[in-house]
Design a protein around this motif. Sequence first.
Motif, PDB file in Angstrom:
ATOM      1  N   ALA A  55      53.951  44.433  45.115  1.00 46.86           N
ATOM      2  CA  ALA A  55      53.037  45.469  45.604  1.00 46.86           C
ATOM      3  C   ALA A  55      53.326  46.813  44.929  1.00 46.86           C
ATOM      4  O   ALA A  55      52.398  47.547  44.573  1.00 46.86           O
ATOM      5  CB  ALA A  55      53.142  45.597  47.117  1.00 46.86           C
ATOM      6  N   ALA A  56      54.599  47.129  44.745  1.00 47.80           N
ATOM      7  CA  ALA A  56      54.969  48.385  44.081  1.00 47.80           C
ATOM      8  C   ALA A  56      54.438  48.413  42.648  1.00 47.80           C
ATOM      9  O   ALA A  56      53.914  49.436  42.193  1.00 47.80           O
ATOM     10  CB  ALA A  56      56.485  48.559  44.101  1.00 47.80           C
ATOM     11  N   LEU A  57      54.550  47.291  41.937  1.00 46.28           N
ATOM     12  CA  LEU A  57      54.053  47.234  40.556  1.00 46.28           C
ATOM     13  C   LEU A  57      52.528  47.257  40.511  1.00 46.28           C
ATOM     14  O   LEU A  57      51.939  47.889  39.626  1.00 46.28           O
ATOM     15  CB  LEU A  57      54.598  46.001  39.841  1.00 46.28           C
ATOM     16  N   ILE A  58      51.881  46.602  41.468  1.00 44.35           N
ATOM     17  CA  ILE A  58      50.417  46.645  41.534  1.00 44.35           C
ATOM     18  C   ILE A  58      49.969  48.092  41.700  1.00 44.35           C
ATOM     19  O   ILE A  58      48.998  48.525  41.090  1.00 44.35           O
ATOM     20  CB  ILE A  58      49.898  45.741  42.670  1.00 44.35           C
ATOM     21  N   GLY A  59      50.702  48.860  42.503  1.00 43.34           N
ATOM     22  CA  GLY A  59      50.419  50.279  42.685  1.00 43.34           C
ATOM     23  C   GLY A  59      50.562  51.082  41.403  1.00 43.34           C
ATOM     24  O   GLY A  59      50.007  52.171  41.278  1.00 43.34           O
ATOM     25  N   LYS A  60      51.289  50.537  40.432  1.00 45.75           N
ATOM     26  CA  LYS A  60      51.479  51.200  39.130  1.00 45.75           C
ATOM     27  C   LYS A  60      50.549  50.638  38.063  1.00 45.75           C
ATOM     28  O   LYS A  60      50.718  50.916  36.886  1.00 45.75           O
ATOM     29  CB  LYS A  60      52.930  51.050  38.685  1.00 45.75           C
ATOM     30  N   GLY A  61      49.595  49.788  38.486  1.00 43.56           N
ATOM     31  CA  GLY A  61      48.609  49.275  37.541  1.00 43.56           C
ATOM     32  C   GLY A  61      48.828  47.880  37.014  1.00 43.56           C
ATOM     33  O   GLY A  61      48.070  47.408  36.168  1.00 43.56           O
ATOM     34  N   PHE A  62      49.856  47.192  37.501  1.00 48.42           N
ATOM     35  CA  PHE A  62      50.109  45.829  37.060  1.00 48.42           C
ATOM     36  C   PHE A  62      49.077  44.891  37.680  1.00 48.42           C
ATOM     37  O   PHE A  62      48.624  45.113  38.807  1.00 48.42           O
ATOM     38  CB  PHE A  62      51.509  45.367  37.474  1.00 48.42           C
ATOM     39  N   SER A  63      48.728  43.833  36.972  1.00 45.05           N
ATOM     40  CA  SER A  63      47.844  42.789  37.476  1.00 45.05           C
ATOM     41  C   SER A  63      48.707  41.661  38.016  1.00 45.05           C
ATOM     42  O   SER A  63      49.860  41.501  37.616  1.00 45.05           O
ATOM     43  CB  SER A  63      46.956  42.259  36.342  1.00 45.05           C
ATOM     44  N   LEU A  64      48.146  40.866  38.915  1.00 43.37           N
ATOM     45  CA  LEU A  64      48.894  39.791  39.554  1.00 43.37           C
ATOM     46  C   LEU A  64      48.226  38.456  39.274  1.00 43.37           C
ATOM     47  O   LEU A  64      47.000  38.332  39.384  1.00 43.37           O
ATOM     48  CB  LEU A  64      48.952  40.031  41.066  1.00 43.37           C
ATOM     49  N   TRP A  65      49.029  37.459  38.931  1.00 44.93           N
ATOM     50  CA  TRP A  65      48.510  36.104  38.753  1.00 44.93           C
ATOM     51  C   TRP A  65      48.304  35.503  40.127  1.00 44.93           C
ATOM     52  O   TRP A  65      49.208  35.509  40.968  1.00 44.93           O
ATOM     53  CB  TRP A  65      49.488  35.260  37.939  1.00 44.93           C
ATOM     54  N   MET A  66      47.090  34.979  40.376  1.00 50.25           N
ATOM     55  CA  MET A  66      46.743  34.324  41.635  1.00 50.25           C
ATOM     56  C   MET A  66      46.393  32.875  41.330  1.00 50.25           C
ATOM     57  O   MET A  66      45.813  32.577  40.285  1.00 50.25           O
ATOM     58  CB  MET A  66      45.552  35.016  42.302  1.00 50.25           C
ATOM     59  N   VAL A  67      46.714  31.989  42.273  1.00 46.45           N
ATOM     60  CA  VAL A  67      46.472  30.562  42.073  1.00 46.45           C
ATOM     61  C   VAL A  67      45.958  29.953  43.374  1.00 46.45           C
ATOM     62  O   VAL A  67      46.237  30.456  44.457  1.00 46.45           O
ATOM     63  CB  VAL A  67      47.764  29.864  41.581  1.00 46.45           C
ATOM     64  N   ALA A  68      45.188  28.885  43.237  1.00 52.06           N
ATOM     65  CA  ALA A  68      44.690  28.122  44.380  1.00 52.06           C
ATOM     66  C   ALA A  68      44.818  26.644  44.057  1.00 52.06           C
ATOM     67  O   ALA A  68      44.782  26.253  42.888  1.00 52.06           O
ATOM     68  CB  ALA A  68      43.237  28.481  44.671  1.00 52.06           C
ATOM     69  N   LYS A  69      44.941  25.839  45.083  1.00 52.88           N
ATOM     70  CA  LYS A  69      45.069  24.396  44.889  1.00 52.88           C
ATOM     71  C   LYS A  69      43.858  23.870  44.120  1.00 52.88           C
ATOM     72  O   LYS A  69      42.714  24.147  44.470  1.00 52.88           O
ATOM     73  CB  LYS A  69      45.173  23.693  46.235  1.00 52.88           C
ATOM     74  N   GLY A  70      44.138  23.154  43.035  1.00 53.89           N
ATOM     75  CA  GLY A  70      43.081  22.584  42.216  1.00 53.89           C
ATOM     76  C   GLY A  70      42.420  23.560  41.260  1.00 53.89           C
ATOM     77  O   GLY A  70      41.478  23.215  40.559  1.00 53.89           O
TER      78      GLY A  70
END
Length: 92
Positions: A55-70
């Motif tokens: 969350a701290a890095l997202i606040g600094k502009g980092f993107s996050l890898w998200m995944v879902a089953k399948g």
Amino acid sequence: MNGRVIRIERVSPRKGAAEEPEFTTKGYKLGDPAHGKRKHHAEDAVYVESLESAAALIGKGFSLWMVAKGKRASLICPSSLKIVWSDKSTAP
């Protein structure tokens, strides 16, 4: 923010998929904005052990890898993420 991060959600998730942050053996995987168009490359990924750190890095502009089953993991920009905090009174 008060409390602690209990989850990070995608604002507009893919249809039919409950997405969550990708957690690997190295930790939560993020894309560093300093790498520009290369931030999605594995060798340029940044890993953190906790949702609070992510969350701290997202606040600094980092993107996050998200995944879902399948579904294949996808890199989500900070403006498309929602950080959910616990109530301060319930934080340990």
